[in-house]
Design a protein around this motif. Sequence first.
Motif, PDB file in Angstrom:
ATOM      1  N   VAL A 156      11.814  16.582  19.437  1.00  0.00           N
ATOM      2  CA  VAL A 156      10.881  17.848  19.148  1.00  0.00           C
ATOM      3  C   VAL A 156       9.700  17.476  20.151  1.00  0.00           C
ATOM      4  N   LEU A 157       9.580  18.715  21.069  1.00  0.00           N
ATOM      5  CA  LEU A 157       8.425  18.485  21.910  1.00  0.00           C
ATOM      6  C   LEU A 157       7.548  19.467  21.870  1.00  0.00           C
ATOM      7  N   ASN A 158       6.266  19.132  21.774  1.00  0.00           N
ATOM      8  CA  ASN A 158       5.042  19.852  21.462  1.00  0.00           C
ATOM      9  C   ASN A 158       4.475  20.205  22.988  1.00  0.00           C
ATOM     10  N   THR A 159       4.344  21.289  23.323  1.00  0.00           N
ATOM     11  CA  THR A 159       3.892  22.074  24.434  1.00  0.00           C
ATOM     12  C   THR A 159       2.402  21.536  24.872  1.00  0.00           C
ATOM     13  N   LYS A 160       1.719  21.395  23.820  1.00  0.00           N
ATOM     14  CA  LYS A 160       0.166  20.827  23.915  1.00  0.00           C
ATOM     15  C   LYS A 160       0.099  19.491  24.225  1.00  0.00           C
ATOM     16  N   ASP A 161       1.063  18.792  24.360  1.00  0.00           N
ATOM     17  CA  ASP A 161       0.982  17.189  24.757  1.00  0.00           C
ATOM     18  C   ASP A 161       1.538  17.069  26.212  1.00  0.00           C
ATOM     19  N   VAL A 162       2.251  18.046  26.948  1.00  0.00           N
ATOM     20  CA  VAL A 162       2.462  17.840  28.205  1.00  0.00           C
ATOM     21  C   VAL A 162       1.843  18.661  29.250  1.00  0.00           C
ATOM     22  N   TYR A 163       2.250  18.298  30.497  1.00  0.00           N
ATOM     23  CA  TYR A 163       1.285  19.041  31.561  1.00  0.00           C
ATOM     24  C   TYR A 163       2.381  20.270  32.046  1.00  0.00           C
ATOM     25  N   PHE A 164       1.544  21.392  32.434  1.00  0.00           N
ATOM     26  CA  PHE A 164       2.230  22.416  33.057  1.00  0.00           C
ATOM     27  C   PHE A 164       1.691  22.569  34.518  1.00  0.00           C
ATOM     28  N   GLU A 165       2.441  23.075  35.409  1.00  0.00           N
ATOM     29  CA  GLU A 165       2.128  23.268  36.727  1.00  0.00           C
ATOM     30  C   GLU A 165       1.513  24.781  36.999  1.00  0.00           C
ATOM     31  N   PRO A 166       0.428  24.744  37.557  1.00  0.00           N
ATOM     32  CA  PRO A 166      -0.384  25.902  37.453  1.00  0.00           C
ATOM     33  C   PRO A 166      -0.199  26.615  39.073  1.00  0.00           C
ATOM     34  N   THR A 167       0.033  27.872  39.075  1.00  0.00           N
ATOM     35  CA  THR A 167      -0.085  28.751  40.489  1.00  0.00           C
ATOM     36  C   THR A 167      -0.776  29.786  40.256  1.00  0.00           C
ATOM     37  N   LEU A 168      -1.855  29.827  41.057  1.00  0.00           N
ATOM     38  CA  LEU A 168      -2.927  31.047  40.895  1.00  0.00           C
ATOM     39  C   LEU A 168      -2.828  32.058  42.155  1.00  0.00           C
ATOM     40  N   SER A 169      -2.539  33.213  42.031  1.00  0.00           N
ATOM     41  CA  SER A 169      -2.458  34.384  42.808  1.00  0.00           C
ATOM     42  C   SER A 169      -3.221  35.631  42.638  1.00  0.00           C
ATOM     43  N   LYS A 170      -3.146  36.469  43.512  1.00  0.00           N
ATOM     44  CA  LYS A 170      -4.170  37.770  43.210  1.00  0.00           C
ATOM     45  C   LYS A 170      -3.103  38.754  43.494  1.00  0.00           C
ATOM     46  N   ILE A 171      -2.935  39.677  42.478  1.00  0.00           N
ATOM     47  CA  ILE A 171      -2.141  41.170  42.772  1.00  0.00           C
ATOM     48  C   ILE A 171      -3.261  42.271  42.581  1.00  0.00           C
ATOM     49  N   GLY A 172      -3.574  42.874  43.845  1.00  0.00           N
ATOM     50  CA  GLY A 172      -4.648  43.835  43.609  1.00  0.00           C
ATOM     51  C   GLY A 172      -5.741  43.196  43.431  1.00  0.00           C
ATOM     52  N   ASP A 173      -6.381  43.807  42.294  1.00  0.00           N
ATOM     53  CA  ASP A 173      -7.792  43.179  41.780  1.00  0.00           C
ATOM     54  C   ASP A 173      -7.490  42.111  40.561  1.00  0.00           C
ATOM     55  N   ASN A 174      -6.305  42.062  40.311  1.00  0.00           N
ATOM     56  CA  ASN A 174      -6.124  41.118  39.055  1.00  0.00           C
ATOM     57  C   ASN A 174      -5.832  39.857  39.482  1.00  0.00           C
ATOM     58  N   GLN A 175      -6.262  39.009  38.813  1.00  0.00           N
ATOM     59  CA  GLN A 175      -5.986  37.440  38.947  1.00  0.00           C
ATOM     60  C   GLN A 175      -4.835  37.038  37.773  1.00  0.00           C
ATOM     61  N   VAL A 176      -3.865  36.567  38.748  1.00  0.00           N
ATOM     62  CA  VAL A 176      -2.529  36.071  38.085  1.00  0.00           C
ATOM     63  C   VAL A 176      -2.346  34.407  38.063  1.00  0.00           C
ATOM     64  N   LEU A 177      -2.352  34.217  36.919  1.00  0.00           N
ATOM     65  CA  LEU A 177      -2.109  32.373  36.822  1.00  0.00           C
ATOM     66  C   LEU A 177      -0.719  32.078  36.089  1.00  0.00           C
ATOM     67  N   SER A 178       0.282  31.475  36.685  1.00  0.00           N
ATOM     68  CA  SER A 178       1.358  31.174  36.284  1.00  0.00           C
ATOM     69  C   SER A 178       1.483  29.613  35.765  1.00  0.00           C
ATOM     70  N   MET A 179       1.504  29.078  34.475  1.00  0.00           N
ATOM     71  CA  MET A 179       1.513  27.670  34.096  1.00  0.00           C
ATOM     72  C   MET A 179       3.063  27.436  33.749  1.00  0.00           C
ATOM     73  N   LYS A 180       3.689  26.541  34.397  1.00  0.00           N
ATOM     74  CA  LYS A 180       5.004  26.311  34.047  1.00  0.00           C
ATOM     75  C   LYS A 180       5.334  24.871  33.584  1.00  0.00           C
ATOM     76  N   LEU A 181       6.129  24.771  32.461  1.00  0.00           N
ATOM     77  CA  LEU A 181       6.271  23.502  32.036  1.00  0.00           C
ATOM     78  C   LEU A 181       8.010  23.425  32.569  1.00  0.00           C
ATOM     79  N   ARG A 182       8.261  22.643  33.533  1.00  0.00           N
ATOM     80  CA  ARG A 182       9.570  22.295  34.111  1.00  0.00           C
ATOM     81  C   ARG A 182      10.261  21.459  33.586  1.00  0.00           C
ATOM     82  N   SER A 183      11.632  21.756  33.451  1.00  0.00           N
ATOM     83  CA  SER A 183      12.755  20.746  33.120  1.00  0.00           C
ATOM     84  C   SER A 183      13.681  20.486  34.270  1.00  0.00           C
TER      85      SER A 183
END
Length: 631
Positions: A156-183
């Motif tokens: 059983v894996l709880n996402t709140k206990d593990v670290y995600f990889e952040p990637t911040l970018s900008k599309i037009g005027d929008n701020q886009v943040l991708s948080m990835k939990l990788r296997s």
Amino acid sequence: MEQKKFDLNSIIGFALIFGIVMWMMYNNQKSTEKEQIEKAKQEKVQKQQKAKEIATKEIAAVTADTTVSDTTKIKQLQTTLGSFAYSATLPTAKEGFTTLENDVLKVIVANKGGTISEVTLKKFEKLKKNSGELVSLIKNQNSNFNIELQTADNRVLNTKDVYFEPTLSKIGDNQVLSMKLRSGANEFLEYKYVLKAKEEYMLDFEVRSQGLSKAINSSKPANLSWDLKTYRNEKSISYENRYTESVFEYEDGKDDYTGQGAEKEENPEKVTYIAYKQHLFTTVLLTKTPLEKASIKSLDLIKDEKIDTVFTKQFKTVAPLAYTNGELDYEMNWYFGPADYKMLSDYDRNLDEIVSLGWGVFGWINKFIFVPLFGFLSSFMGLGIAIIIFTILIKLAMSPITFKSFLSQAKMKVLRPEIMELGEKFGKDPMKKQQETMKLYNKAGVNPMAGCIPALIQLPFMYASFLFFPTSVDLRQKGFLWADDLSSFDSILKLPFNIPLYGDHISLFALLASIAIFFYMKMTSGDQAMAQPQQEGMPDMAKIMKIMIYLSPIMMLIFFNNYGSGLSLYNLISNLITIGIMIVIKKYFIDSEKIHAQIQENKAKPKTESKFQKKMREMMEQAEAQKAQKK
């Protein structure tokens, strides 16, 4: 020697003692069993917590160790994280935060758990104006968002206990943040946040997975859980808590709420949004793909208002997320902002139901009259003046109804002597007295219900105002005269003690509104009592009205002392205008002699019975005939 007899009292006494002993033994055993079960539960929770802490420490230790290679780290971490051990070897597998910000919102997302750790509303201050502290809906771990994954190797894996990889970018005027939990390099669970520019309180939020069919057991649903402890943001904690509740939409457009109380729970199906409303603010999770079912709980955290001053309620939602072709794919949204009816309505997602404006006719009055009219007035004048003008316009619109009510009372007052005569003449025959009274009303052209109907028409507007003003965000921290916040009570004096039901302060607008209603009741009670002569077997209206003269102001004073001063101001102006309209009508429009002459003229004219009058007469005659037969 005297023979012993059976003593019945002794036998009964022994039986009772035996019963009491057995009952005590049974309860003691039951209590012991409960204690054992509770102890076992606590031990289980403690073991799970301890195992989680050990696993977290192991992950941290392995991750921090720079002397071993990534391949070795992955092997060590696989014992606790399984396939997701890869994510713990990345450089971002540490405490870190990414900020998204526009003109009205500041959102901070944490690496750990990949979820929002702080939300600040940049245009709203906490508790009072110029406090220097902005309203924060999420901060200091008062919120928890987690997805529980069942891994392919039965973990059983709880996402709140593990670290995600952040990637911040900008599309037009929008701020886009991708948080990835990788296997793996191309296998991950992703949270994607999109914050639009300028004044936008809604974020796009996406939960999706890629290539995890080998890492997770998709035959079992992933359980989403979302908790929030709502912070106190207003001056009156009891007033704020009264309007703090969880609202949700389910089954294609239906909406409901968990309600007030110590502990409430609802279990809706096909849920499309869940809102944790904090009186004048709200946090909402929306999803385009409905949640098949959800458990939504609300717990009241205020036991003592003097001690429990930080949080109001604890909300918790648990819902399973379904897999599509072995992957998660949910398009969602987060809303963090004011619970403003017009703003929420503009999203066209049924979010306006979060603002409780009432059901049926009360909701229609608020939505189609009060909200647009008050919004128009407040757009170009101060809020206090807007309430006064708003009240004047409403009362003027209702003045024809008020006029008819007073006119009906005047007619009934003129007819009172003749009704009294009928009472004396037919005192021993109530049925005959009622028949003759109805005939008199018919001849005089007077409808005894005419005074009640206008009052009934005004009641929905009165109740609608009780719902409208407490939900108006526009009133928050806007002052008028001595009131510094029209959305809360206007305390002019803090009492050194607490009066039950009333409180520990004096609200001046509530006091003035109570005085105004006293004079209004004083002026109208005589006319109402005179207009309606006492009927046999019925309570004396004159005595009731005398009691109401004093009871109504006291009830208003108690009820409104802790309410928003904007509502008290509305009621004060409303009562003053009603008194003014009544004085004008009595002085210039109602002449008792003319009314009497008109009634006499009506009596002389031939009258045709209405269907209602005919039906009433036939019923009375039938009852009279049955009475005669019995005699």
